[in-house]
Scaffold this motif. Structure first.
Motif, short mmCIF file in Angstrom:
data_model
loop_
_atom_site.label_atom_id
_atom_site.label_comp_id
_atom_site.label_asym_id
_atom_site.label_seq_id
_atom_site.Cartn_x
_atom_site.Cartn_y
_atom_site.Cartn_z
N ALA A 198 -42.09 87.52 41.99
CA ALA A 198 -42.64 88.45 42.98
C ALA A 198 -42.40 87.93 44.39
CB ALA A 198 -44.13 88.64 42.73
N GLU A 199 -42.46 88.83 45.35
CA GLU A 199 -42.44 88.49 46.77
C GLU A 199 -43.87 88.67 47.28
OE1 GLU A 199 -39.48 90.81 48.71
OE2 GLU A 199 -37.85 90.06 47.44
N VAL A 200 -44.48 87.59 47.70
CA VAL A 200 -45.93 87.58 47.92
C VAL A 200 -46.26 87.36 49.40
CG1 VAL A 200 -48.12 86.50 47.28
CG2 VAL A 200 -46.27 86.67 45.59
N VAL A 201 -47.22 88.13 49.88
CA VAL A 201 -47.86 87.88 51.17
C VAL A 201 -49.33 87.62 50.90
CG1 VAL A 201 -48.48 88.83 53.43
CG2 VAL A 201 -46.24 89.37 52.43
N GLY A 202 -49.81 86.46 51.31
CA GLY A 202 -51.22 86.13 51.16
C GLY A 202 -51.91 86.10 52.51
N VAL A 203 -53.14 86.55 52.57
CA VAL A 203 -53.89 86.52 53.83
C VAL A 203 -55.21 85.80 53.62
CG1 VAL A 203 -52.81 88.60 54.77
CG2 VAL A 203 -54.92 88.82 53.44
N THR A 204 -55.60 85.03 54.62
CA THR A 204 -56.86 84.30 54.62
C THR A 204 -57.35 84.16 56.05
OG1 THR A 204 -57.95 82.19 54.07
CG2 THR A 204 -55.65 82.07 54.72
N LEU A 205 -58.66 83.95 56.22
CA LEU A 205 -59.22 83.67 57.54
C LEU A 205 -59.50 82.18 57.72
CD1 LEU A 205 -61.68 86.68 58.02
CD2 LEU A 205 -59.47 86.31 59.12
N SER A 206 -59.20 81.38 56.72
CA SER A 206 -59.44 79.95 56.79
C SER A 206 -58.20 79.23 57.31
CB SER A 206 -59.80 79.40 55.41
OG SER A 206 -59.69 77.99 55.38
N ARG A 207 -58.33 78.52 58.42
CA ARG A 207 -57.20 77.77 58.97
C ARG A 207 -56.76 76.67 58.01
NH1 ARG A 207 -56.22 79.23 64.11
NH2 ARG A 207 -57.86 80.38 65.20
N GLU A 208 -57.72 76.01 57.39
CA GLU A 208 -57.41 74.94 56.44
C GLU A 208 -56.60 75.49 55.27
OE1 GLU A 208 -57.85 70.97 54.79
OE2 GLU A 208 -58.60 71.67 56.73
N GLN A 209 -57.04 76.61 54.71
CA GLN A 209 -56.33 77.21 53.58
C GLN A 209 -54.94 77.69 53.99
OE1 GLN A 209 -58.99 80.23 52.07
NE2 GLN A 209 -59.99 78.80 50.67
N HIS A 210 -54.86 78.32 55.13
CA HIS A 210 -53.59 78.85 55.62
C HIS A 210 -52.55 77.74 55.75
CE1 HIS A 210 -51.02 79.91 59.24
NE2 HIS A 210 -50.68 80.83 58.37
N GLU A 211 -52.93 76.66 56.36
CA GLU A 211 -52.00 75.55 56.57
C GLU A 211 -51.57 74.93 55.24
OE1 GLU A 211 -52.04 71.14 58.68
OE2 GLU A 211 -53.42 72.69 59.39
#
Length: 410
Positions: A198-211
């Motif tokens: 799959a081609e995935v886009v994930g979204v989060t509001l956590s800077r720690e998780q994003h990085e």
């Protein structure tokens, strides 16, 4: 006065087992017939009886964190087992019902999560030291309910089984565009890209998780297949074949359910499929523990099925499957608690003793709420088109052994 009121409260509640309470003035009283669990607590501050009467969750939780309430042998598990069993069986006495009504009246304020407040709430919990989560989660950092398809599964195996089960519900095919709302540290998105193409886009509001999620994707050589954005679900644009959301709906809040499912409808292709995995309550709508709201999950709420499904219906989505996982999260939390307690000296080095007591109390209380008070996990499968998924559930278990083998090998 408050010690006497607390005495009335405990007399009403404890009809099973026995609780011995030493009050701030040194007097000790027993509650319950003594036919099961027994536990003893001591109150060391004169304000504690008042605080417990006004808000038992907050008074007991803060008292334990601060050391003004101590439990014999530090048996938090035994104490909370005894308390939750009795509270679930007896309910609140008449003199506490007005306070419970006030809690219900303010729940929409507690759950009001516009984008900036949602970002602050997420940071409170998920932007803690990354090392903390390494000390009790599985290697893939799945911070949601595992799926114990067999009782002898390890935590790692059960988390892999959870991801495989969800992937089957999504009917993933290579090249599909997938949106992961509340992507955590990237475990689900990376699995869908690596194992299913799959081609995935994930979204989060956590800077720690994003990085960390993007760093993990890069290490796996998947940066061209999966990317993670620091973004609120309400700001996502585009069109997706599949939408998955695991353990994020608990942070949405009832006032925003229509906006959430409106976003799912807007972002999903006409024949697309969405899978929403969330903690829920088996009973009617309720409120979140004020202690949990203040210290663990600000703005959080676990919905009744009636609240979630009503919002799905209002947005024109067809609910094609609802699965209820009952004790799977209790087993998951047990494994997290064991790992946390085994590493508690390292947690203490990161934070302090008060934090250790708070986090241990949270893990134990959460586990026992699933075991003793009808908290569950819902998986809602939905689509704009009624026949977008097979008409029977056989497809979920076809080639299951092969899928488990693929997940374990990966």
């Amino acid at each position: 006065m408050w010690s006497k009121t607390l005495d009335h409260l405990l007399t009403h509640l404890f009809r099973q087992g026995r609780l011995r309470v030493t009050f701030p003035d040194g007097t000790t009283r027993s509650y319950g017939p003594g036919d099961g669990l027994e536990c003893a607590v001591a109150l060391h501050h004169p304000a504690l009886p008042r605080r417990i009467v006004l808000s038992p969750d907050m008074g007991v939780g803060e008292g334990y964190m601060d050391g003004t309430l101590t439990i014999e042998d530090d048996d938090v598990y035994g104490f909370l087992s005894l308390a939750i069993q009795n509270i679930a069986a007896q309910g609140q006495p008449w003199f506490r019902r007005p306070l419970e009504t006030l809690r219900r009246l303010k729940r929409r304020f507690d759950q009001f999560n516009p984008v900036q407040r949602a970002r602050t709430n997420v940071a409170h919990h998920y932007d803690l030291s990354g090392e903390l989560y390494d000390l009790f989660l599985d290697e893939d950092r799945n911070y949601s309910c595992a799926y114990f398809a067999r009782p002898d599964m390890t935590l790692e195996e059960a988390q892999a089984a959870k991801k495989q089960h969800i992937a089957r519900k999504l009917l993933i095919e290579p090249g599909m565009r997938v949106l992961d709302i509340g992507c955590g540290w990237g475990g689900m998105g990376i699995t869908l890209a690596r194992d299913f193409g799959a081609e995935v886009v994930g979204v989060t509001l956590s800077r720690e998780q994003h990085e960390m999620a993007n760093a993990r994707a890069a290490r796996a050589g998947l940066s061209d297949k999966v990317r993670f954005e620091l973004m609120d679900y309400r700001d996502v644009q585009g069109e997706f074949d599949r939408i998955v959301s695991i353990g994020m709906f608990e942070h949405v809040g009832v006032p925003h359910y229509d906006a959430y499912f409106s976003s799912v409808t807007r972002l999903l292709k006409p024949e697309g499929i969405a899978l929403i995995h969330t903690i829920g309550r088996a009973g009617p709508p309720g409120t979140t523990s004020p202690w949990i709201l203040k210290y663990i999950f600000p703005g959080g709420y676990c919905p009744a099925m009636s609240e979630a499904v009503a919002a799905v219906e209002r947005q024109g989505l067809v609910t094609t499957d609802v699965e209820v996982w009952r004790l799977h999260y209790a087993e998951t939390l047990k494994e997290w608690r064991k790992r946390f307690e085994a590493n508690i000296d390292r947690v203490r080095a990161l934070y302090d003793e008060r934090f250790c007591r708070m986090w241990r109390y949270y893990l134990i209380a959460s586990e026992l709420t699933f075991r003793l008070n009808n908290q569950v996990v819902f998986q809602f499968q939905m689509t704009p088109k009624q026949d977008a998924v097979p008409l029977t559930r056989d497809y979920l278990y076809r080639d299951e052994a092969d899928s488990e083998g693929r997940g374990a090998a990966a």
